[in-house]
Design an enzyme around this catalytic site. Structure first.
Site, PDB file in Angstrom:
ATOM      1  N   THR A  32     -86.265   9.546  77.044  1.00  0.00           N
ATOM      2  CA  THR A  32     -85.365  10.252  76.106  1.00  0.00           C
ATOM      3  C   THR A  32     -84.113  10.624  76.907  1.00  0.00           C
ATOM      4  O   THR A  32     -83.916  11.783  77.255  1.00  0.00           O
ATOM      5  CB  THR A  32     -86.023  11.531  75.551  1.00  0.00           C
ATOM      6  OG1 THR A  32     -86.512  12.293  76.682  1.00  0.00           O
ATOM      7  CG2 THR A  32     -87.175  11.215  74.638  1.00  0.00           C
ATOM      8  N   CYS A  57     -84.931  14.785  85.330  1.00  0.00           N
ATOM      9  CA  CYS A  57     -85.336  15.803  84.359  1.00  0.00           C
ATOM     10  C   CYS A  57     -84.460  17.048  84.334  1.00  0.00           C
ATOM     11  O   CYS A  57     -83.880  17.377  83.291  1.00  0.00           O
ATOM     12  CB  CYS A  57     -86.793  16.191  84.605  1.00  0.00           C
ATOM     13  SG  CYS A  57     -87.904  14.815  84.301  1.00  0.00           S
TER      14      CYS A  57
HETATM   15  C1  UDX Z   1     -89.479  18.521  87.400  1.00  0.00           C
HETATM   16  C2  UDX Z   1     -90.488  19.613  87.071  1.00  0.00           C
HETATM   17  O1  UDX Z   1     -90.938  20.237  88.288  1.00  0.00           O
HETATM   18  C3  UDX Z   1     -91.684  19.004  86.342  1.00  0.00           C
HETATM   19  O2  UDX Z   1     -92.596  20.037  85.981  1.00  0.00           O
HETATM   20  C4  UDX Z   1     -91.169  18.297  85.078  1.00  0.00           C
HETATM   21  O3  UDX Z   1     -92.239  17.719  84.350  1.00  0.00           O
HETATM   22  C5  UDX Z   1     -90.168  17.228  85.463  1.00  0.00           C
HETATM   23  O4  UDX Z   1     -89.071  17.816  86.204  1.00  0.00           O
HETATM   24  P1  UDX Z   1     -89.150  16.649  89.228  1.00  0.00           P
HETATM   25  O5  UDX Z   1     -87.788  16.551  88.635  1.00  0.00           O
HETATM   26  O6  UDX Z   1     -89.942  15.408  89.430  1.00  0.00           O
HETATM   27  O7  UDX Z   1     -90.085  17.635  88.301  1.00  0.00           O
HETATM   28  O8  UDX Z   1     -89.015  17.309  90.672  1.00  0.00           O
HETATM   29  P2  UDX Z   1     -89.073  18.793  91.241  1.00  0.00           P
HETATM   30  O9  UDX Z   1     -90.071  18.778  92.327  1.00  0.00           O
HETATM   31  O10 UDX Z   1     -89.186  19.788  90.168  1.00  0.00           O
HETATM   32  O11 UDX Z   1     -87.605  18.940  91.928  1.00  0.00           O
HETATM   33  C6  UDX Z   1     -86.484  18.906  91.069  1.00  0.00           C
HETATM   34  C7  UDX Z   1     -85.236  19.104  91.943  1.00  0.00           C
HETATM   35  O12 UDX Z   1     -85.214  20.444  92.471  1.00  0.00           O
HETATM   36  C8  UDX Z   1     -85.168  18.174  93.152  1.00  0.00           C
HETATM   37  O13 UDX Z   1     -83.832  17.759  93.341  1.00  0.00           O
HETATM   38  C9  UDX Z   1     -85.634  19.059  94.314  1.00  0.00           C
HETATM   39  O14 UDX Z   1     -85.101  18.654  95.564  1.00  0.00           O
HETATM   40  C10 UDX Z   1     -85.058  20.408  93.886  1.00  0.00           C
HETATM   41  N1  UDX Z   1     -85.771  21.554  94.437  1.00  0.00           N
HETATM   42  C11 UDX Z   1     -87.074  21.771  94.099  1.00  0.00           C
HETATM   43  C12 UDX Z   1     -85.098  22.445  95.278  1.00  0.00           C
HETATM   44  O15 UDX Z   1     -83.921  22.244  95.590  1.00  0.00           O
HETATM   45  N2  UDX Z   1     -85.748  23.547  95.744  1.00  0.00           N
HETATM   46  C13 UDX Z   1     -87.062  23.804  95.418  1.00  0.00           C
HETATM   47  O16 UDX Z   1     -87.604  24.813  95.900  1.00  0.00           O
HETATM   48  C14 UDX Z   1     -87.745  22.885  94.576  1.00  0.00           C
END
Ligand code: UDX
Length: 446
Positions: A96, A265
């Protein structure tokens, strides 16, 4: 169809879409004992899956797929209709993506609905697992034009790179829909997982998904803003995070400062949250602020990197001739996904300002596939961290790959032209960097 009182039995399921959500969902449901047919529009992808090739980097997915296929509970077919005719329950796991105005593009969902509506068994249940705007379950019900088929929302909370673990160890399963019997039937699929199951209405289930991602993005933007404050007042963000995260109402998770959040996401869902609220008359100004802090974080990293090389950002090509060794291209460690990667956004801006970038990432050190090549354009790629650092005025860590936390700092120092390391993920020990004769700058680490 099973009722709540019946003993648990495996169901016949179909999953439309074999991306990291669809393939993980299909394989993990099969590992719970269900009979699963995964369908995709891409015949080539289906062929590769039938040959045992897993097209995405997901820890444990190979094993889960392999075991389910060997047990005869998982198969792959081309085309949504082929996969759904025999299914009691059909999961929609199609993309989506984002429209220009921030709203979600439902064309893939509509195409899947159009294909499966004529073949669905009477009494079948369609499950919306894709992240869809609030109200989409109704849209799917109307598009199906089948009064003998129910639709429920079952949003996923899978993180890329840990999707299998997250599916098999959920904090909760959320199911929303007007048909309570259908919702309970879908809930029973997850019974072996022994987790909290929340059954609610469709709008609440759809809102939970966006609110969860919005809150997580907010936590990260909050800690990035606090990190900027730490730099200004001379505090250490790691100690501040420990001091607030030890409060059980706050928690330590998702309080790691960095170059800002990215991926397929958070950027999409945070903008969609603002757009959905605005469409219904509410200005979600807090979420706009979360997005603004995230956009600003990239600018802050560019300023940090330029400053570390003794440059300022004045003029049209202020970084002409500046050489940058970049470590990490994916949006986070543990995945090969480059979508909306802060690393690529930052490096692109550095190159536009005249810098010469050489990058290394564990997932792009070998032969690139067409998706990676499209996203990386003409970026110069190295096959190791030390090679990327050769003749660099500044080395910058942008993705928290484990191997970057134990870099050979003496070799890096010997091959660089300059002596500055900018660690946007705070994974290095500043004292070790200084001991190698280099100058260290992190995020919020005075
Ligand atoms: C996210 C949600 O966590 C998940 O529950 C949803 O279903 C999909 O979107 P994702 O995008 O795969 O998952 O990765 P995530 O681990 O959440 O990290 C997202 C972004 O935040 C990344 O760029 C990561 O580097 C950043 N991040 C994450 C930080 O900068 N600091 C953190 O403490 C955690």
């Amino acid at each position: 169809m099973q009722s709540e009182a019946d003993p648990w039995e495996p169901a016949t399921l179909a999953v439309v879409g074999t991306g990291y959500v669809g393939l993980t969902t299909g394989a993990c449901l099969a590992s719970l004992g269900h009979d699963v047919t995964c369908a995709d529009i891409d015949a080539g992808k289906i062929e590769r899956l039938r040959n045992g090739e897993i097209p995405i980097v997901e820890a444990g997915l190979d094993e889960v797929v392999g075991a389910a296929v060997a047990a005869g509970r998982l198969r792959f077919v081309t085309g949504a209709a082929a996969g759904t005719a025999a299914a009691d329950i059909v999961f929609l796991c199609v993309p989506t993506p984002q429209d220009e105005d921030g709203s979600a593009d439902l064309s893939y969902i509509e195409a899947a609905i159009h294909e499966i509506a004529p073949v669905l068994k009477p009494g079948a249940i369609v499950v919306n697992k894709s992240t869809v705007p609030v109200g989409s379950t109704r849209v799917v019900e109307r598009a199906l034009e089948r009064t003998d088929v129910s639709v429920v929302s079952n949003p996923e909370f899978l993180r890329e790179g840990t999707a299998v673990f997250d599916f098999l160890h959920p904090d909760r399963v959320v199911i929303g829909g007007a048909d309570e019997t259908a919702a309970k039937t879908v809930a029973r699929l997850y019974a072996p997982l022994d987790t909290e199951i929340l059954i609610t209405d469709a709008a609440s289930a759809e809102t939970i998904k966006y609110a969860a991602n919005g809150f997580l993005a907010m936590k990260i933007s909050f800690v990035n803003a606090v990190a900027a404050m730490c730099e200004a007042v001379g505090a250490d963000v790691a100690h501040v995070v420990e001091g607030i995260g030890s409060d059980h109402r706050i928690g330590r998770a998702f309080l790691q400062p960095g170059p800002g959040w990215g991926g397929s996401c958070f950027p999409k869902d945070s903008r969609a949250l603002v757009s959905i609220a605005a469409d219904h008359g509410y200005d979600f100004s807090m979420m706009r602020g979360v997005i603004e802090v995230n956009d600003q974080q990239r600018v802050r990293m560019i300023e940090k990197i330029s400053r570390a090389a003794g440059r300022d950002l004045v003029g049209d090509r202020p970084l002409d001739g500046m050489t940058v060794g970049a470590l990490g291209l994916t949006f986070k460690a543990g995945t090969d996904d480059l979508r909306e990667s802060p690393s690529l956004a930052i490096l692109d801006q550095l190159e536009r300002a005249g810098a010469i970038v050489t990058a290394y990432d564990p997932t792009t050190a070998g032969e690139l596939d067409h998706v990676q090549r499209d996203r990386l354009g003409s970026m110069r790629l190295a096959t190791s961290a030390v090679a990327a650092a050769a003749d660099a005025d500044v080395v910058v860590i942008l993705t928290e790959w484990q191997e970057f936390s134990c870099l050979d700092l003496d070799a890096i120092a010997a091959t660089m032209r300059g002596s500055a390391i900018v660690d946007t993920r705070n994974i290095l020990d500043p004292a070790a960097v200084r001991a190698a004769g280099l100058v260290y700058d992190g995020v919020g680490r005075s």
